[in-house]
Design a protein around this motif. Structure first.
Motif, mmCIF file in Angstrom:
data_model
loop_
_atom_site.group_PDB
_atom_site.id
_atom_site.type_symbol
_atom_site.label_atom_id
_atom_site.label_comp_id
_atom_site.label_asym_id
_atom_site.label_seq_id
_atom_site.Cartn_x
_atom_site.Cartn_y
_atom_site.Cartn_z
ATOM 1 N N LEU A 15 39.920 -26.701 -6.658
ATOM 2 C CA LEU A 15 39.806 -28.495 -6.066
ATOM 3 C C LEU A 15 38.673 -29.396 -6.814
ATOM 4 O O LEU A 15 39.004 -29.802 -7.685
ATOM 5 C CB LEU A 15 39.310 -28.341 -4.563
ATOM 6 N N THR A 16 37.983 -28.091 -7.242
ATOM 7 C CA THR A 16 36.340 -28.657 -7.950
ATOM 8 C C THR A 16 37.213 -28.292 -9.254
ATOM 9 O O THR A 16 35.337 -28.034 -10.180
ATOM 10 C CB THR A 16 35.167 -28.827 -7.204
ATOM 11 N N GLY A 17 37.727 -27.096 -9.885
ATOM 12 C CA GLY A 17 37.379 -26.283 -10.665
ATOM 13 C C GLY A 17 36.314 -25.594 -11.056
ATOM 14 O O GLY A 17 36.134 -24.650 -12.151
ATOM 15 N N GLY A 18 35.636 -25.242 -9.272
ATOM 16 C CA GLY A 18 34.994 -23.330 -9.830
ATOM 17 C C GLY A 18 33.455 -24.591 -9.747
ATOM 18 O O GLY A 18 32.427 -23.974 -9.857
ATOM 19 N N PHE A 19 33.265 -25.509 -9.816
ATOM 20 C CA PHE A 19 32.066 -26.454 -9.482
ATOM 21 C C PHE A 19 31.289 -26.445 -8.370
ATOM 22 O O PHE A 19 29.958 -25.833 -8.510
ATOM 23 C CB PHE A 19 31.974 -28.060 -10.569
ATOM 24 N N LEU A 20 32.080 -26.343 -8.021
ATOM 25 C CA LEU A 20 30.750 -27.063 -6.236
ATOM 26 C C LEU A 20 31.831 -26.757 -5.426
ATOM 27 O O LEU A 20 32.987 -26.621 -5.045
ATOM 28 C CB LEU A 20 30.120 -28.419 -6.295
ATOM 29 N N PRO A 21 30.982 -26.319 -3.702
ATOM 30 C CA PRO A 21 32.069 -25.927 -2.820
ATOM 31 C C PRO A 21 32.670 -27.760 -2.099
ATOM 32 O O PRO A 21 31.575 -28.158 -2.174
ATOM 33 C CB PRO A 21 30.893 -25.683 -1.395
ATOM 34 N N LEU A 22 33.404 -27.596 -2.244
ATOM 35 C CA LEU A 22 34.750 -28.444 -1.242
ATOM 36 C C LEU A 22 35.862 -28.027 -0.828
ATOM 37 O O LEU A 22 36.483 -27.712 -1.574
ATOM 38 C CB LEU A 22 34.829 -29.599 -2.746
ATOM 39 N N SER A 23 36.263 -28.595 0.171
ATOM 40 C CA SER A 23 38.039 -28.546 0.654
ATOM 41 C C SER A 23 38.310 -29.406 1.433
ATOM 42 O O SER A 23 37.758 -30.505 1.671
ATOM 43 C CB SER A 23 37.954 -27.097 1.605
ATOM 44 N N VAL A 24 40.067 -29.146 1.533
ATOM 45 C CA VAL A 24 40.715 -30.463 2.067
ATOM 46 C C VAL A 24 41.624 -29.966 2.909
ATOM 47 O O VAL A 24 42.145 -29.006 2.884
ATOM 48 C CB VAL A 24 41.097 -31.220 1.064
ATOM 49 N N ILE A 84 34.270 -31.805 -16.639
ATOM 50 C CA ILE A 84 33.591 -31.948 -15.012
ATOM 51 C C ILE A 84 32.134 -31.777 -14.692
ATOM 52 O O ILE A 84 31.672 -32.486 -14.361
ATOM 53 C CB ILE A 84 33.981 -30.784 -14.427
ATOM 54 N N ALA A 85 31.228 -31.135 -15.281
ATOM 55 C CA ALA A 85 29.644 -31.441 -15.749
ATOM 56 C C ALA A 85 29.016 -32.104 -15.891
ATOM 57 O O ALA A 85 27.886 -32.875 -15.734
ATOM 58 C CB ALA A 85 29.246 -29.905 -16.803
ATOM 59 N N GLY A 86 29.960 -33.441 -17.464
ATOM 60 C CA GLY A 86 29.661 -34.825 -17.140
ATOM 61 C C GLY A 86 30.211 -35.404 -15.604
ATOM 62 O O GLY A 86 29.081 -36.316 -15.721
ATOM 63 N N ALA A 87 30.382 -34.929 -15.342
ATOM 64 C CA ALA A 87 31.274 -36.092 -14.206
ATOM 65 C C ALA A 87 30.073 -36.118 -12.785
ATOM 66 O O ALA A 87 29.829 -37.377 -12.341
ATOM 67 C CB ALA A 87 32.666 -35.975 -13.573
#
Length: 434
Positions: A279-288, A63-66
């Motif tokens: 949704l982001t695996g806990g990396f960044l704020p995002l929702s749907v 996830i960090a790499g993406a």
């Protein structure tokens, strides 16, 4: 006192915290897998996934790499009049895995805003269809849906919002048949709740906009479970009255219940679904907020008055979408499926053992979620919750009881040994503290 703590004391306002009495926060420098590492040299096992967001472990390299790769291409673009590959690909991927033909995706920032979008969509849907008499929302006692105003109105039954009650729109609340393993009264509670619903629909069904529920698990009010058969019966009644069904899967989505979504576990597809946290695996704020064609098409027309006039500055942020695509690939892998089954089996064995303790009761397990209660302790504000939190933290475990409810909701990379440390600490607390 480190520079971080000095600056924190001087300038930071923490969430869900009484600053005057709260202990000094722990300054975290980095994380790896299930572990968090602090400035004072401690390693703490994060067994609640940092407020339920972290699916695959801290600092997961995929996830960090993406995110890093996407950051070198495009970090942000206005999402009105523009689009980009990560958002389009994530929407398509979600449409493949969501239940019931939910193939239209509206992006926002967090779980609360996803719920706001769902409530607003449901309300405007009926007005676009010329059914303005539908003016009533239905939610559940004990429900929590977030901390913005619409979400607070829907979650007023959680008991968290007394200072704001006079500002909230009215939402009717039905009984929630909370249950646990071996509950002898579950069928009676379900029958009573459905009887209440039948009577309410007979009187008000033509005015119903939508019902909103956290499917199978009410999170913040104490990991309160309901059975799939109740969820199916409730949804069938609401739909027979013409109302919409909204599932708040902000916590239950992406494998937490053992299935990819709780709606799949329960065998019922909603009209609208809210997703965030994992949704982001806990990396960044995002929702749907996702819906099907029938709702989406009700907003189409020649005039802007039918459009959904809602958005956020960081709607469909490319970095968040890239993180979500990477996390979803991990979530749907065979390795994760095996981990979900392994964690649930470990939970079940441990809860069966802990439930025999006289100080613990109402043990329950659903997928990677497990909970057990301190016998005879009352309410979310029960002092025992803070006492237990300190007890576990002294043993290097991030467990944050919801009042008297001790729960585990770990990342999927947690090992059996790490889980055993948590179970042993719970038993130790029951033996020596409770």
């Amino acid at each position: 006192m480190t520079d971080t703590i000095v600056l924190d004391h001087r300038h930071v306002w923490h969430p869900f915290t009484q600053a005057q009495t709260a202990p000094e926060p722990l300054a975290v420098t980095h994380g790896k897998g299930v572990s968090l590492f602090t400035e004072d040299g401690r390693e703490i096992l994060d067994l609640i996934s940092s407020w339920w967001v972290n699916l695959h472990g801290h600092a997961h390299p995929a996830i960090a790499g993406a995110i890093a790769e996407q950051a070198h291409r495009l970090e942000q673009v206005i999402f009105a009049d523009f689009t980009h590959s990560p958002a389009a690909r994530l929407a398509a991927r979600l449409a493949e895995v969501l239940p019931g033909g939910l193939d239209r995706v509206f992006y926002s920032d967090n779980g609360s805003t996803a719920v706001e979008v769902a409530l607003k969509l449901a309300w405007q849907y009926w007005r676009n269809k010329g059914e303005g008499q539908r003016r009533r929302f239905l939610a559940f006692e004990g429900s929590y849906h977030g901390d913005t105003f619409g979400a607070m109105a829907a979650g007023i039954g959680s008991g968290f919002y007394a200072p704001f009650q006079e500002l909230l729109f009215a939402v009717d609340r039905m009984p929630y048949p909370a249950t646990w393993d071996g509950d002898p009264k579950v069928e009676a509670k379900e029958a009573a709740a459905l009887d209440w619903l039948d009577r309410w629909l007979a009187a008000n069904g033509a005015e119903l906009v939508a019902v909103i529920i956290e499917p199978l698990v009410q999170g913040a009010s104490g990991m309160r479970f309901c059975r799939p058969e109740f969820l199916r019966a409730m949804a069938a009644r609401v739909r027979a009255a013409g109302g919409l069904v909204i599932f708040d899967e902000v916590m239950t989505g992406f494998g937490r219940t053992g299935a990819l979504f709780a709606s799949q576990k329960a065998g019922v597809a909603p009209d609208l679904i809210c997703l965030s946290k994992g949704l982001t695996g806990g990396f960044l704020p995002l929702s749907v907020t996702a819906c099907g064609a029938s709702i989406y098409e009700a907003f189409l027309g020649a005039g802007f008055d039918r459009a959904f006039a809602h958005g956020h500055s960081f709607t469909a942020n490319p970095l968040g979408c890239a993180a979500a695509l990477a996390s979803l690939e991990l979530t749907t892998s065979a390795e994760t499926a095996a981990n979900l089954a392994r964690i649930e089996a470990r939970h079940r064995a441990a809860i069966a053992d802990l439930s025999g303790h006289p100080k613990l009761s109402r043990g329950r397990v659903l997928g990677t979620i497990t909970a057990i209660e301190v016998t005879d302790a009352q309410g979310y504000t029960a002092a025992v919750g803070q006492t237990l939190k300190r007890f576990f933290l002294e043993r290097g475990l991030l467990l944050r009881p919801l009042g008297p409810v001790i729960y585990l909701l770990p990342p999927y990379c947690v090992t059996d040994g790490q889980l055993d440390r948590a179970y042993a600490a719970i038993r130790d607390a029951a033996d020596t503290l409770l």
